[in-house]
Write an enzyme that holds these catalytic residues in place. Structure first.
Site, mmCIF file in Angstrom:
data_model
loop_
_atom_site.group_PDB
_atom_site.id
_atom_site.type_symbol
_atom_site.label_atom_id
_atom_site.label_comp_id
_atom_site.label_asym_id
_atom_site.label_seq_id
_atom_site.Cartn_x
_atom_site.Cartn_y
_atom_site.Cartn_z
ATOM 1 N N THR A 28 0.764 -1.327 -0.059
ATOM 2 C CA THR A 28 -0.011 0.072 0.016
ATOM 3 C C THR A 28 0.894 1.370 0.184
ATOM 4 O O THR A 28 1.922 1.124 0.285
ATOM 5 C CB THR A 28 -0.874 0.091 1.166
ATOM 6 N N SER A 56 -8.464 9.749 -14.494
ATOM 7 C CA SER A 56 -9.669 10.093 -14.278
ATOM 8 C C SER A 56 -10.015 10.626 -12.734
ATOM 9 O O SER A 56 -10.525 11.574 -12.460
ATOM 10 C CB SER A 56 -10.727 9.001 -14.433
ATOM 11 N N TRP A 85 -12.102 13.666 -23.180
ATOM 12 C CA TRP A 85 -12.558 12.183 -22.725
ATOM 13 C C TRP A 85 -13.502 12.397 -21.617
ATOM 14 O O TRP A 85 -13.694 13.552 -21.012
ATOM 15 C CB TRP A 85 -11.023 11.913 -22.056
ATOM 16 N N GLU A 159 -3.334 13.883 -21.783
ATOM 17 C CA GLU A 159 -2.757 13.364 -22.944
ATOM 18 C C GLU A 159 -1.583 14.124 -23.444
ATOM 19 O O GLU A 159 -1.015 13.964 -24.502
ATOM 20 C CB GLU A 159 -3.944 13.629 -23.917
ATOM 21 N N HIS A 185 0.012 5.703 -22.588
ATOM 22 C CA HIS A 185 0.030 7.158 -22.389
ATOM 23 C C HIS A 185 1.817 7.607 -22.379
ATOM 24 O O HIS A 185 2.513 6.389 -22.740
ATOM 25 C CB HIS A 185 -0.398 7.815 -21.015
ATOM 26 N N HIS A 212 -9.850 8.872 2.133
ATOM 27 C CA HIS A 212 -11.085 8.973 3.068
ATOM 28 C C HIS A 212 -11.310 10.156 3.664
ATOM 29 O O HIS A 212 -12.401 10.291 4.412
ATOM 30 C CB HIS A 212 -10.926 8.053 4.332
ATOM 31 N N ARG A 216 -4.860 11.972 8.488
ATOM 32 C CA ARG A 216 -3.465 11.047 8.764
ATOM 33 C C ARG A 216 -2.289 11.548 8.021
ATOM 34 O O ARG A 216 -1.134 11.818 8.394
ATOM 35 C CB ARG A 216 -3.788 9.673 8.594
HETATM 36 C C1 LIG Z 1 -8.141 13.991 -21.706
HETATM 37 C C2 LIG Z 1 -8.162 12.733 -20.698
HETATM 38 N N1 LIG Z 1 -8.398 13.024 -19.402
HETATM 39 C C3 LIG Z 1 -8.637 12.176 -18.513
HETATM 40 C C4 LIG Z 1 -8.351 10.916 -19.129
HETATM 41 C C5 LIG Z 1 -8.405 9.613 -17.874
HETATM 42 O O1 LIG Z 1 -7.180 9.229 -17.688
HETATM 43 P P1 LIG Z 1 -7.281 7.463 -17.179
HETATM 44 O O2 LIG Z 1 -7.370 6.568 -18.402
HETATM 45 O O3 LIG Z 1 -5.838 7.110 -16.701
HETATM 46 O O4 LIG Z 1 -8.336 7.438 -16.164
HETATM 47 C C6 LIG Z 1 -7.851 10.380 -20.286
HETATM 48 C C7 LIG Z 1 -7.572 9.175 -20.819
HETATM 49 O O5 LIG Z 1 -7.123 8.829 -21.588
HETATM 50 C C8 LIG Z 1 -7.864 11.577 -21.339
HETATM 51 O O6 LIG Z 1 -7.620 11.457 -22.265
#
Ligand SMILES: Cc1ncc(COP(=O)(O)O)c(C=O)c1O
Length: 390
Positions: A28, A56, A85, A159, A185, A212, A216
């Protein structure tokens, strides 16, 4: 012959890094993640970096930190490009923002500056710029607009790791910048993401929200919360609604190895791009992406125009049969995806260029090793396609 979207940027070093974590029996988040964050921030020129389990969740963490620190109110209007995305947009919807979709520039494929200007209202609180496929936005102009209007600027740089604008690494220009290190990537930690910032308060909120919402991981001299001496109390003490989006220790250990190679890998991507662009000059009806700053060339985008405007389907089929992988340009015009029904949004002016990308765009891969041979193969297939289709 085949031309894949991406190649593996790993060699034995990454496998050894994984093995060293296995040998330590500590899987971890720990010292490898902390060291990777330190090196990541230093390499790209930011004060702080926070690693998470994907690009994300890097976006999710960035938005959550802005909201819980009081810098961005729910219900604010946030300007976004119509091409990106899904998880650029999802955290904005999840935190109650109104998305204002604006068109992209048809050459750079990034935010169209006039569309940004025209979309601003009294409720506009943020621009979420996206650096598409390795390419920079026109940050001089965006920064000017945002500072004049008191609007926050942040970057989705998932990207475009390694790309620069006027000597600054992308991701470090806005108040917050996010990165993805997913396979395919510029560098790969299996899954993985990072948020960088120079803002100490946002950094500390991110440390709490990542794990969470607890105290900590906050430093003893925290700016957002005064920690008690009592470590028992502080081991389960929650100050903000959090997630658990921590990276694994292996992802930190791999990241350290990848960072050592990243400059070289970006150089190779750039020389691959130079080769590709030279080869593409002969096609009048195929537009390639116009570089702003120094792109890190995630992939090679193409928009079919003129006599080819309705030929994408047959070209994609031809490439598929020839084992050349290709994809739409990210999500095309995102507002044409069914998910839009969940979002609170406004489209102030027509998304003409995003529509063109949606219907006539595609991209093929770039690699972290020399791929001139694959590009030659692509050109051969493209030439034979054009011979039979024009
Ligand atoms: C512009 C953009 N933002 C966010 C993401 C999300 O990245 P991940 O796939 O690591 O969740 C991507 C994924 O390729 C992306 O192209």
């Amino acid at each position: 012959m085949e031309f894949k979207l991406c190649d593996s940027p790993w060699d034995n070093e990454e496998i050894e890094a994984i093995q060293s974590v296995i040998d330590s029996d500590m899987y971890t988040m720990g010292k490898n993640v902390a060291e990777y964050e330190r090196q990541f921030a230093e390499h790209f020129g930011a004060k702080y970096a926070v690693q998470v389990n994907s690009g994300s969740t890097a976006n999710l963490l960035a938005i959550a930190a802005l909201v819980y620190s009081g810098k961005l109110d729910r219900g604010s209007e946030v300007i976004v490009p119509a091409v990106s995305w899904s998880t650029t947009y999802a955290p904005l919807e999840q935190f109650g923002m109104k998305l204002i979709f604006v068109d992209i520039d048809r050459y750079t494929l990034n935010l169209d500056i006039n569309s940004v200007k025209n979309a601003i209202t009294d409720k506009t609180k943020m621009v979420f710029a996206v650096n598409l496929l390795g390419n920079s936005n026109e940050y001089d102009k965006l920064l000017k607009i945002c500072s004049e209007k008191g609007i926050i600027l942040i970057e989705d740089n998932c990207e475009s790791l390694g790309a620069t604008y006027k000597g600054k690494y992308l991701g470090t220009i806005g108040l917050l910048g996010t990165y993805s290190t997913f396979y395919s990537h510029h560098m790969c930690t299996m899954e993985g993401g990072v948020v960088v910032t120079d803002d100490r308060e946002l950094y500390e909120y991110m440390l709490a929200i990542r794990a969470h919402g607890w105290t900590r991981n906050l430093p003893t001299n925290s700016k957002i919360y005064e920690k008690k001496e009592d470590s028992f109390y502080e081991s389960f003490n929650f100050i903000v609604p959090g997630f658990n989006i921590r990276p694994l220790e292996m992802e930190g250990a791999i990241g350290i190895k990848q960072l050592k190679k990243i400059d070289k890998m970006i150089d190779i991507r750039r020389s691959n791009a130079e080769y590709f662009l030279k080869k593409m000059k002969k096609y009048d009806d195929i537009r390639v992406q116009k570089e702003v700053g120094e792109s890190s060339w995630f992939g090679f985008a193409m928009i079919l125009t003129g006599k080819l405007f309705d030929k994408r389907g047959s070209l994609v089929e031809k490439l598929r049969k020839a084992n050349i992988e290709c994809r739409p340009i990210v999500a095309g015009n995102f507002t044409r995806n069914p998910v839009i029904k969940y979002m609170d949004y406004r489209i102030p002016s027509p998304l003409t260029n995003a529509d063109e990308i949606h219907e006539q765009g595609l991209f093929i891969g770039n690699h972290s090793s020399n791929n001139n041979e694959q590009v030659d193969y692509f050109i051969e297939i493209l030439d034979s396609f054009l011979l039979n289709n024009l």
